[in-house]
Design an enzyme around this catalytic site. Structure first.
Site, short mmCIF file in Angstrom:
data_model
loop_
_atom_site.label_atom_id
_atom_site.label_comp_id
_atom_site.label_asym_id
_atom_site.label_seq_id
_atom_site.Cartn_x
_atom_site.Cartn_y
_atom_site.Cartn_z
N ASP A 7 -0.46 -0.91 -6.94
CA ASP A 7 0.89 -1.04 -7.48
C ASP A 7 1.19 0.22 -8.29
O ASP A 7 0.38 1.17 -8.29
CB ASP A 7 1.04 -2.31 -8.33
N HIS B 84 7.00 0.01 -6.06
CA HIS B 84 5.70 -0.37 -6.63
C HIS B 84 4.61 0.66 -6.32
O HIS B 84 3.48 0.30 -6.00
CB HIS B 84 5.29 -1.77 -6.16
N GLU C 220 11.17 -5.59 -4.38
CA GLU C 220 11.91 -5.02 -5.52
C GLU C 220 12.19 -3.53 -5.37
O GLU C 220 11.92 -2.73 -6.28
CB GLU C 220 11.15 -5.31 -6.82
#
Length: 595
Positions: free
Chosen positions: A251, A305, A369
């Site tokens: 991440d 990410h 996201e």
């Protein structure tokens, strides 16, 4: 009818245990089965009936005894318990093939599970019947996972003679055989009155799962987890027949996976040289999982990410941008720059590193996201979009995202050497109003992380997409703790109890499209968890998910509560530090702890 049979069960239990009760070992308490519950009463040594231990009572006091998850087919636990000799258990493989090593490992583990039924510090008596376990694998050369692999099994237990019990497990693959051994291990209990192992002697079970995908996600990038803690998680998953360990391994906070082709990602991205996952460690976890019927599914989340480890690549935008809330959902921000052709060489190298160690039938590409604001902060990206006459609005950024995803998809196929199914999180790209413009329903599986009543679920199903359910309102196990940025509670509070997990039904969410739901997955995002807190975060709540996905029961959590309390005790006995659900008094006094 079932209660009448239950009464007979207990009568026969008393008969078979009568011969082992002695005057000098009178217990204080006795348990008797009444209306499907084991009741605690003071033992009367002058009575005609021998004392029954708590676990012996529970093994027969409801339709499914102590089994978790409950079987989906014919279940008959018989009418007898027999003493068995812990030192005389033999495993015999009836048909040989490429799965022999897996079968042998599963047989060894079965014996370990039986040993762990005995409390620590206790040496059970070694009298009793021998147990022969016959493993009949119809397809012994099948060793690979797939979304349509056969996990069914049939279990038959019967006495061979006064000195021996035979247990035969039939399965079409190793995976079904393994599940059968898991069930058989739950039919063996320790009698703390007589210091013996007891086994259900006449058993017929036919069983198979409702959903083919039953998983747990663990995020090892926000905080590092030791390999041993990951293996312990997989061990617990096997105990309840979960079959997919989804490894969110990188991440924006860290890049702990050792990349042989791009070592600088790990060198600069890991929290420390000791907090990495080498290729050898990854292979060890993959093998450990396969022996327990658990696939290890890698995820490389992109194009968002990403961050740590990519500092010198020149391939990211908005990394550690401030104020972070203007660019992403949590610090540090960071996204890949889709306009850089070199990026796709990096991705293929990472994918190849993963393909070499994970041996997977699925690949998770993330897609979570993605921030338009992050991409829009790059003049280079703006110029690229205008050169392609896309504009700078939301619809144009979806085109940029699709540009990335199409090229990344091609590199993934190259790296894995096949067109394996790909998984993406729900996002603006997957909205049902336009998803078919970007993602082929035959190529992609969508993992739903929004709520269980999100209209996107029905919209995607109506368009023929296959789904994995991870709706955060029931399956995000990081919810319900204090905020880690700012004050108050974290974003998805409150805490989610096992009862809500148990009643989170994919079938109810999907209705007539339930055949397109592959299953579900509990997620532990690790901003506030690590190896020290892992067991209690997951267990026994993940076991509630396991029964929901294995059996899709038409009953409520109330009907499963007594078995759940026992399952928690079993997990602790196996070395899993599962969270306590109720006082032990409730475990010993069924039916008294209610709202």
């Amino acid at each position: 009818m079932w209660r009448h049979k239950l009464f007979l069960n207990i009568i026969y239990l008393f008969i078979i245990l009568q011969c082992v009760n002695t005057a000098e070992d009178h217990p204080a308490w006795n348990w008797t089965c009444e209306d499907g519950k084991c009741s605690k009463t003071k033992y009367d040594p002058q009575g005609s009936e021998p004392a029954l231990s708590l676990e012996a009572c529970k093994l027969f006091c409801n339709e499914y005894g102590l089994l978790w998850p409950r079987p989906t087919g014919n279940t008959d636990l018989g009418r007898f318990l027999s003493k068995i000799n812990i030192n005389n258990i033999e495993i015999q493989i009836e048909k040989r093939g490429r799965s022999d090593d897996l079968m042998n490992a599963a047989g060894k583990r079965f014996k370990q599970l039986v040993n762990k039924a005995v409390p620590k510090g206790v040496t059970p008596k070694t009298t009793g019947k021998s147990v022969y376990v016959y493993l009949v694998n119809k397809n012994p050369d099948v060793t690979d996972f797939s979304l349509d692999f056969d996990e069914s099994y049939a279990l038959r237990v019967s006495p061979e003679s006064n000195e021996r019990i035979n247990a035969t497990i039939f399965g079409n693959t190793f995976f079904g055989i393994r599940h059968g051994m898991e069930t058989l291990s739950q039919l063996i209990v320790f009698d703390d009155i007589r210091n013996h192992l007891l086994m259900a002697r006449d058993v017929t079970i036919d069983d198979k799962p409702v959903y083919p995908y039953r998983g747990i996600l663990l995020d090892t990038a926000r905080n590092y987890y030791s390999v041993e803690s990951i293996k312990a998680t997989i061990e617990a998953m096997a105990t309840v027949k979960l079959n997919t360990f989804h490894w969110h391994i990188t991440d924006s906070q860290s890049f702990p996976m050792v990349s042989s082709r791009r070592p600088e990602l790990t060198k600069y991205g890991a929290y420390s040289p000791s907090k990495v996952y080498s290729a050898a460690a990854l292979r060890e976890v993959v093998r450990f999982g396969r022996e327990r019927g658990v696939r290890v599914l890698p995820e490389f989340d992109a194009p968002a990410h990403v961050g740590e480890g990519w500092q010198d690549s020149g391939l990211t935008v908005c990394f550690k941008a401030e104020p972070w809330a203007s660019y992403c959902v949590e610090p540090p921000c960071g996204q890949l720059n889709p306009t850089k052709e070199e990026l796709y060489n990096y991705l293929e190298d990472i994918y190849r590193d993963m393909a070499e160690v994970f041996e997977t039938d699925l690949f998770h590409m993330g897609g979570d996201e993605v921030s338009e604001r992050c991409w829009n902060s790059s003049q280079q990206i703006q110029d690229f979009m205008l050169e392609n006459r896309w504009g700078l609005d939301r619809a144009s950024y979806l085109k940029l995202w699709n540009y990335f995803q199409t090229k990344a998809q091609d590199r993934a196929y190259r790296a894995f050497g096949k067109r394996l199914p790909l998984i993406l999180w729900t996002s603006t790209l997957t909205e049902f109003s336009h998803v078919e413009n970007f993602l082929n329903k035959d190529d992609y599986i969508i993992q739903v992380w929004t709520t269980g009543v999100d209209p996107q679920i029905k919209g995607l199903l109506e368009k023929g997409y296959r789904l994995i359910m991870s709706n955060y309102d029931a399956l995000y196990f990081d919810c319900g703790y204090g905020a880690w940025v700012g004050s108050g509670n974290n974003w998805c509070s409150p805490y989610i109890g096992w009862q809500k997990v148990y009643e989170n039904s994919p079938m109810q969410m999907a209705q007539e499209y339930s055949n397109q739901v592959l299953g579900g997955e509990a997620a532990l995002w690790s901003e506030q968890a690590d190896s020290a807190t892992l067991d209690a975060r997951l267990w026994p709540r993940a076991a509630a998910l396991a029964e929901r996905l294995w059996a899709e029961p038409d009953t409520t959590w109330h009907h499963a509560e007594a078995r759940m309390l026992h399952l928690r005790e079993r997990l602790v006995r196996l070395g899993i530090q599962a969270e306590s659900l109720e006082p032990e008094w409730c475990y010993q006094n069924e039916g008294y702890c209610y709202a």
